[in-house]
Design an enzyme around this catalytic site. Structure first.
Site, PDB file in Angstrom:
ATOM      1  N   ARG A  43       1.279  -1.147  -0.300  1.00  0.00           N
ATOM      2  CA  ARG A  43      -0.315  -0.057   0.125  1.00  0.00           C
ATOM      3  C   ARG A  43       1.393   1.395  -0.624  1.00  0.00           C
ATOM      4  O   ARG A  43       0.682   2.480  -0.805  1.00  0.00           O
ATOM      5  CB  ARG A  43      -0.877   0.319   1.336  1.00  0.00           C
ATOM      6  CG  ARG A  43      -2.195   1.016   1.210  1.00  0.00           C
ATOM      7  CD  ARG A  43      -2.730   1.207   2.804  1.00  0.00           C
ATOM      8  NE  ARG A  43      -3.777   2.219   2.970  1.00  0.00           N
ATOM      9  CZ  ARG A  43      -4.595   2.411   3.896  1.00  0.00           C
ATOM     10  NH1 ARG A  43      -4.656   2.075   4.192  1.00  0.00           N
ATOM     11  NH2 ARG A  43      -5.360   3.770   3.555  1.00  0.00           N
ATOM     12  N   ASN A 101     -10.130  -4.637  -0.987  1.00  0.00           N
ATOM     13  CA  ASN A 101     -10.176  -3.800  -1.490  1.00  0.00           C
ATOM     14  C   ASN A 101      -9.497  -4.388  -3.404  1.00  0.00           C
ATOM     15  O   ASN A 101      -8.705  -4.638  -3.184  1.00  0.00           O
ATOM     16  CB  ASN A 101      -9.588  -2.003  -1.417  1.00  0.00           C
ATOM     17  CG  ASN A 101     -10.874  -1.710  -1.163  1.00  0.00           C
ATOM     18  OD1 ASN A 101     -12.125  -1.492  -1.593  1.00  0.00           O
ATOM     19  ND2 ASN A 101     -11.098  -0.408   0.294  1.00  0.00           N
ATOM     20  N   CYS A 119     -19.008  -2.240   0.042  1.00  0.00           N
ATOM     21  CA  CYS A 119     -18.124  -1.211   0.467  1.00  0.00           C
ATOM     22  C   CYS A 119     -18.579  -0.751   1.537  1.00  0.00           C
ATOM     23  O   CYS A 119     -19.805  -0.232   1.860  1.00  0.00           O
ATOM     24  CB  CYS A 119     -17.877  -0.254  -0.566  1.00  0.00           C
ATOM     25  SG  CYS A 119     -16.542   1.436   0.325  1.00  0.00           S
ATOM     26  N   ASP A 120     -17.777   0.068   2.840  1.00  0.00           N
ATOM     27  CA  ASP A 120     -18.554   0.376   3.719  1.00  0.00           C
ATOM     28  C   ASP A 120     -18.263   2.606   3.291  1.00  0.00           C
ATOM     29  O   ASP A 120     -18.791   3.060   4.892  1.00  0.00           O
ATOM     30  CB  ASP A 120     -17.779   0.355   5.368  1.00  0.00           C
ATOM     31  CG  ASP A 120     -15.936   0.929   5.409  1.00  0.00           C
ATOM     32  OD1 ASP A 120     -15.616   1.479   4.808  1.00  0.00           O
ATOM     33  OD2 ASP A 120     -15.787   0.640   6.466  1.00  0.00           O
ATOM     34  N   HIS A 170     -16.636   4.088  -4.815  1.00  0.00           N
ATOM     35  CA  HIS A 170     -15.361   4.826  -4.585  1.00  0.00           C
ATOM     36  C   HIS A 170     -15.664   5.709  -5.963  1.00  0.00           C
ATOM     37  O   HIS A 170     -14.613   6.989  -4.999  1.00  0.00           O
ATOM     38  CB  HIS A 170     -14.491   4.999  -4.184  1.00  0.00           C
ATOM     39  CG  HIS A 170     -13.606   3.980  -2.744  1.00  0.00           C
ATOM     40  ND1 HIS A 170     -12.252   3.963  -2.421  1.00  0.00           N
ATOM     41  CD2 HIS A 170     -14.456   3.074  -2.427  1.00  0.00           C
ATOM     42  CE1 HIS A 170     -13.123   2.395  -0.928  1.00  0.00           C
ATOM     43  NE2 HIS A 170     -14.193   2.442  -0.943  1.00  0.00           N
ATOM     44  N   TYR A 226     -14.902   9.776  -2.222  1.00  0.00           N
ATOM     45  CA  TYR A 226     -12.710   9.419  -2.437  1.00  0.00           C
ATOM     46  C   TYR A 226     -13.651  10.543  -3.716  1.00  0.00           C
ATOM     47  O   TYR A 226     -12.796  10.105  -4.559  1.00  0.00           O
ATOM     48  CB  TYR A 226     -13.405   8.033  -3.293  1.00  0.00           C
ATOM     49  CG  TYR A 226     -12.875   7.347  -1.742  1.00  0.00           C
ATOM     50  CD1 TYR A 226     -11.518   7.099  -1.915  1.00  0.00           C
ATOM     51  CD2 TYR A 226     -14.325   7.367  -0.149  1.00  0.00           C
ATOM     52  CE1 TYR A 226     -11.019   6.386  -0.441  1.00  0.00           C
ATOM     53  CE2 TYR A 226     -13.362   5.827  -0.055  1.00  0.00           C
ATOM     54  CZ  TYR A 226     -11.318   5.341  -0.274  1.00  0.00           C
ATOM     55  OH  TYR A 226     -11.215   4.875   0.950  1.00  0.00           O
ATOM     56  N   ARG A 239      -1.412   7.811   4.274  1.00  0.00           N
ATOM     57  CA  ARG A 239      -1.980   6.978   4.589  1.00  0.00           C
ATOM     58  C   ARG A 239      -1.510   6.083   5.779  1.00  0.00           C
ATOM     59  O   ARG A 239      -1.810   5.340   6.050  1.00  0.00           O
ATOM     60  CB  ARG A 239      -3.296   7.092   4.418  1.00  0.00           C
ATOM     61  CG  ARG A 239      -4.803   6.510   5.035  1.00  0.00           C
ATOM     62  CD  ARG A 239      -4.917   7.511   6.078  1.00  0.00           C
ATOM     63  NE  ARG A 239      -6.182   6.175   6.352  1.00  0.00           N
ATOM     64  CZ  ARG A 239      -6.021   6.368   7.550  1.00  0.00           C
ATOM     65  NH1 ARG A 239      -5.355   7.972   8.870  1.00  0.00           N
ATOM     66  NH2 ARG A 239      -6.919   5.712   9.155  1.00  0.00           N
TER      67      ARG A 239
HETATM   68  P1  NAD Z   1      -4.827  -6.122   6.751  1.00  0.00           P
HETATM   69  O1  NAD Z   1      -3.632  -6.423   5.891  1.00  0.00           O
HETATM   70  O2  NAD Z   1      -4.603  -5.134   7.678  1.00  0.00           O
HETATM   71  O3  NAD Z   1      -5.440  -7.614   6.730  1.00  0.00           O
HETATM   72  C1  NAD Z   1      -5.524  -7.606   5.803  1.00  0.00           C
HETATM   73  C2  NAD Z   1      -5.205  -8.908   5.631  1.00  0.00           C
HETATM   74  O4  NAD Z   1      -4.940 -10.345   4.586  1.00  0.00           O
HETATM   75  C3  NAD Z   1      -3.497  -9.756   6.223  1.00  0.00           C
HETATM   76  O5  NAD Z   1      -2.942  -9.978   7.062  1.00  0.00           O
HETATM   77  C4  NAD Z   1      -3.262 -10.342   4.548  1.00  0.00           C
HETATM   78  O6  NAD Z   1      -1.875 -11.121   5.310  1.00  0.00           O
HETATM   79  C5  NAD Z   1      -4.215 -11.233   4.348  1.00  0.00           C
HETATM   80  N1  NAD Z   1      -3.878 -11.355   3.143  1.00  0.00           N
HETATM   81  C6  NAD Z   1      -2.922 -11.104   2.254  1.00  0.00           C
HETATM   82  N2  NAD Z   1      -3.733 -11.723   0.920  1.00  0.00           N
HETATM   83  C7  NAD Z   1      -3.865 -12.437   1.307  1.00  0.00           C
HETATM   84  C8  NAD Z   1      -4.790 -14.006   0.087  1.00  0.00           C
HETATM   85  N3  NAD Z   1      -4.164 -14.315  -1.111  1.00  0.00           N
HETATM   86  N4  NAD Z   1      -5.564 -15.255   1.249  1.00  0.00           N
HETATM   87  C9  NAD Z   1      -5.633 -15.104   2.530  1.00  0.00           C
HETATM   88  N5  NAD Z   1      -5.342 -13.928   3.279  1.00  0.00           N
HETATM   89  C10 NAD Z   1      -4.862 -12.973   3.072  1.00  0.00           C
HETATM   90  O7  NAD Z   1      -5.744  -4.575   6.087  1.00  0.00           O
HETATM   91  P2  NAD Z   1      -6.759  -4.317   6.531  1.00  0.00           P
HETATM   92  O8  NAD Z   1      -6.382  -2.789   6.539  1.00  0.00           O
HETATM   93  O9  NAD Z   1      -7.383  -4.514   8.014  1.00  0.00           O
HETATM   94  O10 NAD Z   1      -7.983  -4.403   4.852  1.00  0.00           O
HETATM   95  C11 NAD Z   1      -7.826  -6.107   4.843  1.00  0.00           C
HETATM   96  C12 NAD Z   1      -8.393  -5.293   3.453  1.00  0.00           C
HETATM   97  O11 NAD Z   1     -10.103  -4.769   3.718  1.00  0.00           O
HETATM   98  C13 NAD Z   1      -8.406  -4.746   2.562  1.00  0.00           C
HETATM   99  O12 NAD Z   1      -8.501  -4.908   1.345  1.00  0.00           O
HETATM  100  C14 NAD Z   1      -9.079  -3.038   2.619  1.00  0.00           C
HETATM  101  O13 NAD Z   1      -8.529  -2.163   1.650  1.00  0.00           O
HETATM  102  C15 NAD Z   1      -9.804  -4.078   2.818  1.00  0.00           C
HETATM  103  N6  NAD Z   1     -11.390  -2.597   3.109  1.00  0.00           N
HETATM  104  C16 NAD Z   1     -12.023  -2.460   2.174  1.00  0.00           C
HETATM  105  C17 NAD Z   1     -13.761  -1.747   2.889  1.00  0.00           C
HETATM  106  C18 NAD Z   1     -14.710  -1.773   1.721  1.00  0.00           C
HETATM  107  O14 NAD Z   1     -15.130  -0.021   2.016  1.00  0.00           O
HETATM  108  N7  NAD Z   1     -14.863  -1.935   0.682  1.00  0.00           N
HETATM  109  C19 NAD Z   1     -13.583  -1.494   3.697  1.00  0.00           C
HETATM  110  C20 NAD Z   1     -12.256  -1.363   4.940  1.00  0.00           C
HETATM  111  C21 NAD Z   1     -11.542  -2.244   4.433  1.00  0.00           C
HETATM  112  C1  G6P Z   2     -13.308   3.409   4.255  1.00  0.00           C
HETATM  113  C2  G6P Z   2     -13.384   2.982   2.371  1.00  0.00           C
HETATM  114  C3  G6P Z   2     -12.230   1.609   1.903  1.00  0.00           C
HETATM  115  C4  G6P Z   2     -11.027   1.555   2.306  1.00  0.00           C
HETATM  116  C5  G6P Z   2     -10.747   2.649   3.925  1.00  0.00           C
HETATM  117  C6  G6P Z   2      -9.342   2.966   4.220  1.00  0.00           C
HETATM  118  O1  G6P Z   2     -13.903   2.778   4.540  1.00  0.00           O
HETATM  119  O2  G6P Z   2     -14.444   2.592   2.228  1.00  0.00           O
HETATM  120  O3  G6P Z   2     -12.405   1.109   0.759  1.00  0.00           O
HETATM  121  O4  G6P Z   2     -10.328   0.883   2.605  1.00  0.00           O
HETATM  122  O5  G6P Z   2     -12.130   3.749   3.860  1.00  0.00           O
HETATM  123  O6  G6P Z   2      -9.296   3.380   5.148  1.00  0.00           O
HETATM  124  P1  G6P Z   2      -8.059   3.567   6.287  1.00  0.00           P
HETATM  125  O7  G6P Z   2      -8.199   3.959   7.527  1.00  0.00           O
HETATM  126  O8  G6P Z   2      -7.662   1.692   5.813  1.00  0.00           O
HETATM  127  O9  G6P Z   2      -6.972   4.592   4.888  1.00  0.00           O
HETATM  128 MN    MN Z   3     -14.656   1.505   0.322  1.00  0.00          MN
END
Ligand code: NAD
Ligand code: G6P
Ligand code: MN
Length: 452
Positions: free
Chosen positions: A96, A150, A172-173, A202, A268, A288
Site C-alpha cells: 500500500r 479492495n 463498501c463501507d 468509490h 472519494y 495514509r
Molecule cells: P491488513 O493488511 O491488516 O489485513 C489483510 C490481511 O489479508 C493480512 O493479514 C494479509 O496477510 C491477508 N492476505 C493477503 N493476501 C491474502 C490472500 N490471498 N488470502 C488470504 N489472506 C490474504 O489490511 P486491512 O487494512 O485490515 O484491510 C483488509 C482489506 O479490507 C483491504 O483489502 C482493505 O482495502 C479492505 N477494506 C475494504 C473496505 C471497503 O469499503 N470495501 C473497508 C475497509 C477495508
Molecule cells: C473506507 C473505504 C475503504 C477503505 C478504507 C481505508 O472505509 O470504504 O474501502 O479501505 O476507508 O481506510 P484506512 O483507515 O485504511 O485508510
Molecule cells: Mn470502500
C-alpha cells in the site's frame, strides 16, 4: 445443500486489523445470525495467530458455543463453510505504501483505491480473489462470499469477467460511513435514512436522503456549505473516520459541493475532482499507509502483546459501521430479509444510460438469492461522463491483468482522471512494475508493443 443455522463462517484475511471488530459485531448479533464456528484463514500465519488471540477473547466474552479455528489451509478453512467474509490486502501495508508513494513522486494522487495506486492494487488482487472463489467452490457449502477486499470496483469487474456465476457480493463501507455522518448532522439514527445513490465504487453521488419520507438533502447541503460533512462536534464520528486525514476528507465535501451542489458526492470524489489540491496537501514521505501502520495496526498488535504478558486486554479495536454493515448484509442474505443496502452489482439497466456490463454501486434489496438492484433511471451527462471515463480505466486495467497487456495497462493509467498525461502514466506504471515484482502478472506485450 441448504444452509441450516447455526452456520460455519470463514473470514479470509483473518489477520486483518478489521477482524476483531467484525467478530465483535457478529457476537452481538448471534441471535439473529447463529454461528457454530468461526474460521480465520490467512496466508500470514504469524499475523493471523496474533489477531486470533483478540478474536478468541471477544468470542469467549459472549459464548462458549462458537468454535474458533485458525488456519492457513484452504481445505480446513472452507470445507462445509456456509458464509465467507473476504478482506484480503494483497501485499499488505508495505505494498500500500508503494501504491501511495510512487504516484506522489510524480505529483500524482497517491491513494489506496483511487488513481494509479488503486490500479496497481487491482493488478495484485484479481488473481488471489479468483483463487479464493475457486477454493470456496471446491470445498464450501454453496457459500456466499461477502467481499470487502479492495480495490472493490476492480475486483468486482475482475470477478464479473472471470467467474461470472460466482456467488460474490462486493460491498463498501464508505456509503454507510457517509450516512452515519449525515444522520449525526440531522440528529437521527443512520437506520432512519433511506437514500438514493448512483455510481461506481468509490465514485458516486447521493441524490436523495429521506427521513420519514422527507428529502433532507437541502438541509444537508446548507450544513455542508458551512462545515463539510461533519458535525460541529466531531467526537460523534466513528474512531476510524475521526483521524485527521479522514476529517480533512469529510471537510472536502464542502468545496466539492461548492462546485457542484446538486448531489452529495462520495468522499472519494475528492481524488478525481480536486486532484491538484490533494497532491499539494500530501506528504510523499508519509502517506495514509504510514498513518495506519503507526495507528490502527500498532494499537492492535501492542494490545495483543499486553494481553499475552498480563492477561489484561486493553481497548484494541473499534466496531463501527464497517463491522455492523457486513453483518447486516449477511443477515439479509441468510434470511431473505430484503433489506435495502448500497452494494456493487452488474448494472443491467439499473442506471439506464450506463452500459449493462458496468459494475455499479446502487441501492439493492438483499434477498437470499442475492441483490435485487433498484432502478435509478437516467443520470445527468456530467456524472455519466465522469463515470464512463473511470469505468473505461477500470475495465482496461482488468483486461490488462487478464491478457498480460502492457499496452492496456498504460491505457488504463492514462485514462484515469487523476493522471495528467501519458508521460506521467508511463513513468508511474514502469516504476510500479518494478515495485510489484512477484505480485503482478507479467505484462508481456511491454516488450513487443512498446519501444522505450
Ligand atoms: P491488513 O493488511 O491488516 O489485513 C489483510 C490481511 O489479508 C493480512 O493479514 C494479509 O496477510 C491477508 N492476505 C493477503 N493476501 C491474502 C490472500 N490471498 N488470502 C488470504 N489472506 C490474504 O489490511 P486491512 O487494512 O485490515 O484491510 C483488509 C482489506 O479490507 C483491504 O483489502 C482493505 O482495502 C479492505 N477494506 C475494504 C473496505 C471497503 O469499503 N470495501 C473497508 C475497509 C477495508
Ligand atoms: C473506507 C473505504 C475503504 C477503505 C478504507 C481505508 O472505509 O470504504 O474501502 O479501505 O476507508 O481506510 P484506512 O483507515 O485504511 O485508510
Ligand atoms: Mn470502500
Amino acid at each position: 445443500m441448504s444452509k441450516q443455522a447455526p452456520f460455519i463462517l470463514t473470514i479470509v484475511g483473518g489477520g486483518s486489523t478489521y477482524t476483531p471488530g467484525i467478530v465483535k459485531s457478529l457476537m452481538v448479533r448471534l441471535e439473529e445470525f447463529p454461528l457454530k464456528e468461526i474460521r480465520l484463514y490467512d496466508l500470514d500465519a504469524e499475523r493471523q495467530l496474533a489477531v486470533s488471540k483478540v478474536v478468541e477473547y471477544v468470542i469467549r466474552q459472549h459464548t462458549n458455543d462458537v468454535k474458533l479455528t485458525v488456519t492457513t489451509d484452504p481445505a480446513e478453512a472452507f470445507t462445509a463453510a456456509d458464509y465467507v467474509f473476504a478482506q484480503m490486502r494483497v501485499g499488505k501495508y508495505k505494498m500500500r505504501e508503494h501504491d501511495e508513494k510512487i504516484p506522489l513522486r510524480h505529483q500524482v494522487v497517491g491513494q489506496e483505491t483511487c488513481g494509479p495506486g488503486g490500479l496497481a492494487y487491482g493488478l495484485r488482487t484479481i488473481e488471489p480473489m479468483i483463487q479464493l472463489i475457486d477454493f470456496v467452490e471446491q470445498y464450501a457449502n454453496d457459500a456466499w462470499i461477502i467481499n470487502y477486499s479492495n480495490p472493490a470496483a476492480i475486483v468486482a469487474e475482475g470477478i464479473r469477467r472471470l467467474r461470472p456465476d460466482a456467488k460474490v457480493l462486493n460491498i463498501c463501507d464508505m456509503p454507510v460511513g457517509v450516512m452515519r455522518n449525515m444522520a449525526a448532522v440531522l440528529g437521527v439514527e443512520r437506520e432512519d435514512l433511506t437514500v438514493n445513490y448512483f455510481g461506481l465504487n468509490h465514485f458516486g453521488w447521493f441524490t436523495e436522503v429521506f427521513v420519514d419520507g422527507e428529502d433532507k438533502l437541502p438541509e444537508l447541503r446548507e450544513h455542508i456549505a458551512k462545515f463539510g460533512l461533519l458535525t460541529e462536534d466531531i467526537s460523534v464520528i466513528d474512531v476510524q473516520h475521526s483521524d485527521p486525514s479522514w476529517v480533512k476528507t469529510y471537510k472536502n465535501i464542502k468545496p466539492l459541493m461548492d462546485y457542484f451542489p446538486e448531489y452529495i458526492p462520495n468522499p472519494y470524489m475528492q481524488y478525481y475532482l480536486m486532484s491538484t489540491d490533494i497532491v499539494d496537501d500530501s506528504n510523499p514521505e508519509h502517506t495514509r499507509a504510514n498513518e495506519v501502520m503507526a495507528g490502527r495496526e500498532k494499537t492492535l498488535f501492542e494490545a495483543i502483546r499486553t494481553f499475552e504478558e498480563t492477561g489484561e486486554m486493553p481497548e484494541a479495536f473499534h466496531v463501527g459501521v464497517h463491522g455492523i454493515f457486513i453483518v447486516d448484509v449477511a443477515i439479509s442474505l441468510a434470511f431473505d430479509r430484503r433489506e435495502r443496502h448500497l452494494v456493487i452489482v452488474e448494472n443491467n439497466g439499473a442506471i439506464a444510460n450506463i452500459p449493462d456490463d458496468a459494475m455499479v454501486e446502487v441501492p439493492a434489496y438483499i434477498t437470499s438469492h442475492g441483490p435485487e438492484p433498484i432502478r435509478v433511471g437516467h443520470i445527468p451527462l456530467f456524472y455519466k461522463g465522469l463515470m464512463e471515463q473511470q469505468l473505461a480505466s477500470e475495465k482496461l486495467l482488468v483486461e490488462a491483468t487478464i491478457e498480460g497487456s502492457y499496452e492496456k495497462a498504460l491505457q488504463a493509467f492514462t485514462l484515469n482522471k487523476t493522471v495528467p498525461s501519458a508521460r506521467h502514466a508511463k513513468t508511474i506504471l514502469d516504476e510500479m512494475i518494478e515495485a510489484n515484482a512477484g505480485f503482478w502478472p507479467d505484462l508481456q506485450s511491454r516488450h513487443t508493443l512498446v519501444r522505450n
